[in-house]
Design a protein around this motif. Structure first.
Motif, PDB file in Angstrom:
ATOM      1  N   LEU A 183       0.815  -1.204   0.000  1.00 21.24           N
ATOM      2  CA  LEU A 183       0.000   0.000   0.000  1.00 21.24           C
ATOM      3  C   LEU A 183       0.854   1.260   0.000  1.00 21.24           C
ATOM      4  N   ASP A 184       1.950   1.240   0.757  1.00 15.97           N
ATOM      5  CA  ASP A 184       2.796   2.440   0.850  1.00 15.97           C
ATOM      6  C   ASP A 184       3.243   2.926  -0.523  1.00 15.97           C
ATOM      7  N   ASN A 185       3.747   2.014  -1.355  1.00 17.41           N
ATOM      8  CA  ASN A 185       4.268   2.418  -2.665  1.00 17.41           C
ATOM      9  C   ASN A 185       3.168   2.822  -3.624  1.00 17.41           C
ATOM     10  N   VAL A 186       2.029   2.141  -3.568  1.00 16.92           N
ATOM     11  CA  VAL A 186       0.916   2.506  -4.456  1.00 16.92           C
ATOM     12  C   VAL A 186       0.399   3.892  -4.098  1.00 16.92           C
ATOM     13  N   TYR A 187       0.184   4.137  -2.812  1.00 14.81           N
ATOM     14  CA  TYR A 187      -0.301   5.460  -2.392  1.00 14.81           C
ATOM     15  C   TYR A 187       0.724   6.545  -2.693  1.00 14.81           C
ATOM     16  N   ALA A 188       2.003   6.248  -2.487  1.00 15.86           N
ATOM     17  CA  ALA A 188       3.044   7.238  -2.787  1.00 15.86           C
ATOM     18  C   ALA A 188       3.069   7.573  -4.277  1.00 15.86           C
ATOM     19  N   THR A 189       2.885   6.558  -5.121  1.00 17.74           N
ATOM     20  CA  THR A 189       2.855   6.790  -6.571  1.00 17.74           C
ATOM     21  C   THR A 189       1.685   7.690  -6.949  1.00 17.74           C
ATOM     22  N   LEU A 190       0.529   7.438  -6.360  1.00 16.44           N
ATOM     23  CA  LEU A 190      -0.650   8.237  -6.673  1.00 16.44           C
ATOM     24  C   LEU A 190      -0.509   9.670  -6.160  1.00 16.44           C
ATOM     25  N   LEU A 191       0.046   9.836  -4.984  1.00 15.57           N
ATOM     26  CA  LEU A 191       0.260  11.191  -4.453  1.00 15.57           C
ATOM     27  C   LEU A 191       1.224  11.970  -5.343  1.00 15.57           C
ATOM     28  N   HIS A 192       2.247  11.271  -5.853  1.00 12.03           N
ATOM     29  CA  HIS A 192       3.201  11.912  -6.767  1.00 12.03           C
ATOM     30  C   HIS A 192       2.494  12.321  -8.064  1.00 12.03           C
ATOM     31  N   LEU A 193       1.662  11.437  -8.602  1.00 15.48           N
ATOM     32  CA  LEU A 193       0.943  11.758  -9.835  1.00 15.48           C
ATOM     33  C   LEU A 193      -0.003  12.936  -9.630  1.00 15.48           C
ATOM     34  N   GLN A 194      -0.642  12.986  -8.481  1.00 16.85           N
ATOM     35  CA  GLN A 194      -1.512  14.130  -8.178  1.00 16.85           C
ATOM     36  C   GLN A 194      -0.748  15.436  -8.247  1.00 16.85           C
ATOM     37  N   GLU A 195       0.456  15.406  -7.688  1.00 16.50           N
ATOM     38  CA  GLU A 195       1.246  16.640  -7.606  1.00 16.50           C
ATOM     39  C   GLU A 195       1.770  17.063  -8.973  1.00 16.50           C
ATOM     40  N   VAL A 196       2.374  16.135  -9.699  1.00 16.18           N
ATOM     41  CA  VAL A 196       3.018  16.520 -10.956  1.00 16.18           C
ATOM     42  C   VAL A 196       1.995  16.793 -12.058  1.00 16.18           C
ATOM     43  N   GLN A 197       0.837  16.142 -11.987  1.00 17.90           N
ATOM     44  CA  GLN A 197      -0.177  16.352 -13.023  1.00 17.90           C
ATOM     45  C   GLN A 197      -1.243  17.352 -12.594  1.00 17.90           C
ATOM     46  N   ASN A 198      -1.132  17.830 -11.357  1.00 16.09           N
ATOM     47  CA  ASN A 198      -2.082  18.813 -10.822  1.00 16.09           C
ATOM     48  C   ASN A 198      -3.526  18.315 -10.965  1.00 16.09           C
ATOM     49  N   ILE A 199      -3.772  17.114 -10.451  1.00 17.83           N
ATOM     50  CA  ILE A 199      -5.099  16.513 -10.514  1.00 17.83           C
ATOM     51  C   ILE A 199      -5.496  16.057  -9.114  1.00 17.83           C
ATOM     52  N   LYS A 200      -6.753  15.673  -8.979  1.00 10.57           N
ATOM     53  CA  LYS A 200      -7.259  15.106  -7.730  1.00 10.57           C
ATOM     54  C   LYS A 200      -7.824  13.732  -8.016  1.00 10.57           C
ATOM     55  N   ILE A 201      -7.327  12.738  -7.305  1.00 12.01           N
ATOM     56  CA  ILE A 201      -7.814  11.373  -7.446  1.00 12.01           C
ATOM     57  C   ILE A 201      -8.897  11.142  -6.396  1.00 12.01           C
ATOM     58  N   ASP A 202     -10.052  10.666  -6.851  1.00 10.86           N
ATOM     59  CA  ASP A 202     -11.204  10.528  -5.962  1.00 10.86           C
ATOM     60  C   ASP A 202     -11.340   9.147  -5.341  1.00 10.86           C
ATOM     61  N   LEU A 203     -10.774   8.136  -5.998  1.00 11.26           N
ATOM     62  CA  LEU A 203     -11.006   6.764  -5.551  1.00 11.26           C
ATOM     63  C   LEU A 203      -9.934   5.847  -6.119  1.00 11.26           C
ATOM     64  N   LEU A 204      -9.547   4.844  -5.336  1.00 11.58           N
ATOM     65  CA  LEU A 204      -8.639   3.790  -5.799  1.00 11.58           C
ATOM     66  C   LEU A 204      -9.373   2.460  -5.754  1.00 11.58           C
ATOM     67  N   LEU A 205      -9.324   1.725  -6.875  1.00  3.10           N
ATOM     68  CA  LEU A 205      -9.880   0.380  -6.956  1.00  3.10           C
ATOM     69  C   LEU A 205      -8.739  -0.620  -7.084  1.00  3.10           C
ATOM     70  N   CYS A 206      -8.801  -1.702  -6.324  1.00  5.16           N
ATOM     71  CA  CYS A 206      -7.768  -2.741  -6.400  1.00  5.16           C
ATOM     72  C   CYS A 206      -8.422  -4.069  -6.762  1.00  5.16           C
ATOM     73  N   CYS A 207      -7.817  -4.759  -7.738  1.00  3.27           N
ATOM     74  CA  CYS A 207      -8.426  -5.949  -8.336  1.00  3.27           C
ATOM     75  C   CYS A 207      -7.950  -7.263  -7.719  1.00  3.27           C
ATOM     76  N   GLY A 208      -7.580  -7.246  -6.456  1.00  2.71           N
ATOM     77  CA  GLY A 208      -7.266  -8.493  -5.763  1.00  2.71           C
ATOM     78  C   GLY A 208      -5.815  -8.653  -5.367  1.00  2.71           C
ATOM     79  N   ASP A 209      -5.541  -9.774  -4.650  1.00  2.00           N
ATOM     80  CA  ASP A 209      -4.239  -9.995  -4.012  1.00  2.00           C
ATOM     81  C   ASP A 209      -3.854  -8.759  -3.198  1.00  2.00           C
ATOM     82  N   PHE A 210      -4.825  -8.258  -2.461  1.00  2.00           N
ATOM     83  CA  PHE A 210      -4.632  -7.046  -1.666  1.00  2.00           C
ATOM     84  C   PHE A 210      -3.733  -7.318  -0.465  1.00  2.00           C
TER      85      PHE A 210
END
Length: 268
Positions: A13-40
């Motif tokens: 989870l740490d790396n996935v969330y960190a990747t998304l936070l980075h994408l939010q910052e560099v692309q200046n967007i807001k992510i509303d929801l994360l869906l995970c397709c298993g092997d959580f």
């Protein structure tokens, strides 16, 4: 609404969330929801590792426990289904779905949830024909056989989803629906995964129950994981002329296609 879709989490989870936070910052967007397709791999403690079907040398606490304990809080609402490498003792406690941790929701073995104006359905586990018509007979403490059979899809759970009459906007399955490869770039897939060819020819690559649900529910979007590669397909439904955009993603590793942000979901 911007929805991020992740393939196999494998507890990272740490790396996935960190990747998304980075994408939010560099692309200046807001992510509303994360869906995970298993092997959580919602592993809370070392005892949970005993129910995780992986070789002992690969049994690791990873990072879910931080979010379960409250040490960290998920930066995005997260919805996930189960795969074939899970802390199945914990997910069984949430058979009908529920909060696995603050901001992190498990859809259950078969379930539907509404997020905003979007209806999201999901089927946990993988298909194995020899357990499909059985009930959920496993009991704690799980035997070596139980920790495998517990995540095998059961007809009872699929039957519940087949009763849905209201439209589903997004569906999640760990397995790919069988036959889905006909709607995508098969040659490119086989260049990446040549050993898929025999199963595709035999009609055994993927899940028959998932294909049945795809034909019945006909959601605009279907996301999967499990086979550790990225693959897109388009399914045209003859019954009503609608189509389903299918996307499978990889597991969370450097250089792999494990994450995608759906910038616009074109839903009615």
């Amino acid at each position: 609404m911007r929805i991020a879709v992740e393939g196999c989490m494998h507890g990272d989870l740490d790396n996935v969330y960190a990747t998304l936070l980075h994408l939010q910052e560099v692309q200046n967007i807001k992510i509303d929801l994360l869906l995970c397709c298993g092997d959580f791999q919602a592993v809370r403690n070392e005892k949970d590792l005993e129910s995780l079907n992986v070789p002992p040398k690969f049994r690791s606490m990873n990072s879910f426990w931080k979010y379960y304990s409250g040490e960290k809080v998920a930066p995005f609402p997260t919805i996930f289904i189960g795969g074939n490498h899970e802390a199945s003792n914990y997910l069984w406690e949430l058979y009908y779905g529920g909060w696995a941790a603050p901001q992190i929701y498990f859809l259950g073995f078969a379930g539907v949830i509404k997020f905003g104006n979007i209806r999201i359905g999901g089927l946990s586990g993988i298909y194995k024909s020899h357990h499909y018509n059985m009930g959920h007979y496993e009991k704690l403490p799980y035997s070596e056989q139980d920790i495998r059979s517990i995540y095998h899809v059961r007809e009872y759970d699929v039957h519940k989803l087949l009763q849905i009459e209201e439209p589903i906007d997004i569906f999640l399955s760990h397995d790919w629906p069988v036959g889905i490869t006909a709607g995508g770039d098969l040659k490119a897939l086989l260049r990446q995964k040549p050993f898929f060819e025999q199963e595709i020819q035999e009609g055994t690559l993927g899940s028959k129950p998932a294909a049945e649900l795809l034909g019945k529910l006909r959601p605009p979007y279907w996301f999967s994981a499990h086979l550790h590669c990225k693959f897109a397909a388009l399914v045209q439904h003859e019954k009503d002329g609608h189509s389903t955009k299918f996307l499978a993603l990889d597991k969370c590793l450097p250089g792999r296609n494990f994450l995608q942000i759906q910038v616009e979901l074109h839903l009615p």
